[in-house]
Design an enzyme around this catalytic site. Structure first.
Site, PDB file in Angstrom:
ATOM      1  N   GLY A 161      36.467  46.670  45.250  1.00 53.87           N
ATOM      2  CA  GLY A 161      35.240  47.493  46.327  1.00 53.87           C
ATOM      3  C   GLY A 161      35.960  48.461  46.261  1.00 53.87           C
ATOM      4  O   GLY A 161      36.694  48.688  46.422  1.00 53.87           O
ATOM      5  N   ASP A 168      42.859  47.811  48.343  1.00 46.88           N
ATOM      6  CA  ASP A 168      43.524  46.426  49.287  1.00 46.88           C
ATOM      7  C   ASP A 168      43.762  45.787  47.961  1.00 46.88           C
ATOM      8  O   ASP A 168      44.169  44.914  48.400  1.00 46.88           O
ATOM      9  CB  ASP A 168      41.803  46.150  49.542  1.00 46.88           C
ATOM     10  CG  ASP A 168      40.721  46.225  48.479  1.00 46.88           C
ATOM     11  OD1 ASP A 168      40.446  47.438  47.581  1.00 46.88           O
ATOM     12  OD2 ASP A 168      40.111  44.352  48.051  1.00 46.88           O
ATOM     13  N   THR A 217      38.476  46.975  38.928  1.00 52.71           N
ATOM     14  CA  THR A 217      39.492  45.932  39.221  1.00 52.71           C
ATOM     15  C   THR A 217      39.250  44.912  38.349  1.00 52.71           C
ATOM     16  O   THR A 217      38.505  44.601  38.197  1.00 52.71           O
ATOM     17  CB  THR A 217      39.164  46.019  40.634  1.00 52.71           C
ATOM     18  OG1 THR A 217      38.973  47.315  41.898  1.00 52.71           O
ATOM     19  CG2 THR A 217      40.666  45.162  41.388  1.00 52.71           C
TER      20      THR A 217
END
Lengths: 315, 315
Positions: A233, A212, A181
């Site tokens: 994460g 997320d 990410t």
């Protein structure tokens, strides 16, 4: 508008099992150069009095264009051998947000997120519909060849052979996990906070899985009263912990400092739940936190008091 | 496991401009019967010692099957004349969550959300990928005829003619807004909280727009330490306010009561931002709150102390 004395910018390129033992000096230098370039692009905008929104968008675009990070060019392959991007951007002045998920072919997903925030009535658009909107707005698309990187394709073949969904696999060691990410958070001279996050998701991901990154409050958050946050994460744990917004609430409702609030999330709540990863955050006073509970996190930060760091491993 | 003395269940069928002046006695009775049936189905599960998860799933399935509410059968049409469902479920014991967005053809989206929570590694699945997972898991699909309701189709034609995206249009008055969503929250005898939300989205919606319903922390939230929440309203505002999780944080970090926390969100934060709608919530002691800042909200609640209410308008 009163001017703050301080400007701050932090960026990340993902967290995970990043070990000195499996890194060559040449590769490390490439990562560090990619981070420094992305940091400087955003920082120069802040230095010239530009907005935190412009800075985080520019830094994330640079990270998306850099093929070693899992976003934009260099995104991992999903189960069908395609690239599907998720991204979000958030404006701390108003909590305005724009986000997208499961979008293919877009060169800079963060800029699509910003177009959704500023030029649609919506916050979160998905899939082919989001691509239609992007084309109507004139966003730049690229063909499959642009996104193709041989190492990512090799990762997909290995993941399929082993029946694994993986976050961002490093071929050298099957036990390694990387959470690919990229993100940026910034405080500008006008005192406005902004955050942006972008990802190519998980290698061999199936079923239209969404993490997320594109969820305001989870992987991306900005509020001028508290902080701006961008996470990296194991997304499922970050969604359930509503990480960005929880840091905001710990500061707003309990009076914790940025560092205290971030540490509670990363080293207590997420770690206890099994949620590996990290985040970058900046508060309204320009303080920066970059905690992670994984082996390493590609990260960098710079402020107007002379801080200028590019880091990969634990300090 | 110590048994609570109290069980509580609340459900909603959407909020918006619901006026006595445009409601016939016959239609009102249909709405009330639909709410009472859905309430009783979930409540009987709780009475027999069943789990709050089973109760909210059963109540939401009943609301999905009832054609007057915008979820499951009776879902509105999107711009392409299709039905796209969003749903989420959350378990207050662990913050485990399952959710889906932009899924067509699924009879009971809430049960797919539960399958994602319990039988996948993921929290949020989307589009065709989520449909593949649903078929692998044996979830029930229906053809277009099942979801077709003439009044919804008429709404789409009117919305297209007028170039509007609308939330859940009532044909009688163009100025009316309805936020078609269904949801349930429950406390079971074991003291466990759960929440579920399901929606067919907005009439004439484009670009794969996703609202707050399928986002854990926004439209759906459950945590045994505080509360369970299911929202209905203008989703973009509910996402940006992270409504469910903010109620949780106001209770956990500031010690507010459920009613105090819900009122701050609905009558202060959302109202000031222009976010019309409402929510249902139950706390760990079985207290129920059902605030809304719109004209009306289809809602009902029942507990083991004899409460049993079905309401539509302001009290």
């Amino acid at each position: 508008m009163s001017l703050h004395s301080k400007i701050s910018l932090a960026i990340h390129g993902g967290a995970g099992t990043i070990l000195r033992s499996t890194m060559t000096p040449e590769l490390q230098a490439q990562y560090e150069n990619g981070l420094q370039d992305a940091l400087d692009i955003g920082y120069h905008i802040l230095e010239k009095g530009g907005s935190s929104l412009d800075a985080v968008e520019a830094s994330v675009r640079s990270l998306e264009d850099f093929p070693l990070f899992n976003a934009g060019r260099g995104s991992v392959f999903n189960h069908e051998g395609k690239h599907e991007m998720d991204a979000a951007i958030m404006d701390g002045r108003t909590n305005a947000a724009g986000a997208l998920c499961s979008v293919s072919g877009i060169r800079n997903a963060v800029s699509l997120a910003r177009a959704i925030m500023e030029r649609s009535e919506h916050v979160l658009l998905s899939g082919r519909g989001a691509e239609v909107f992007a084309k109507e707005q004139g966003l730049q698309f690229e063909d499959d060849a642009y996104f193709f990187t041989p190492s990512r394709y090799q990762q997909l073949q290995e993941a399929i052979a082993e029946g694994r969904v993986q976050l961002d696999h490093t071929p050298d060691d099957k036990s390694e996990k990387k959470f690919g990410t990229v993100g940026a958070v910034a405080l500008d001279a006008a005192g406005n906070l902004a955050a942006a996050t972008s990802t190519g998701g998980m290698t061999n991901k199936r079923w239209g899985r969404i993490g997320d990154s594109p969820i305001p409050g989870a992987g991306t958050w900005a509020d001028n009263n508290t902080c701006a946050v961008s996470c990296t994460g194991h997304g499922e744990y970050f969604i359930r912990a509503v990480v960005g917004h929880d840091i905001h609430c710990l500061m707003a409702y309990k009076g914790l400092s940025l560092q205290e609030a971030c540490d509670i999330l990363v080293f207590d709540k997420l770690q206890k739940a099994g949620g590996e990863g990290g985040l970058i955050a900046v508060d309204k006073d320009g303080n920066i936190a970059m905690p992670f509970n994984s082996e390493g996190m590609y990260r960098a930060c710079r402020n107007s008091e002379g801080l200028n760091e590019v880091l990969i491993y634990k300090a």
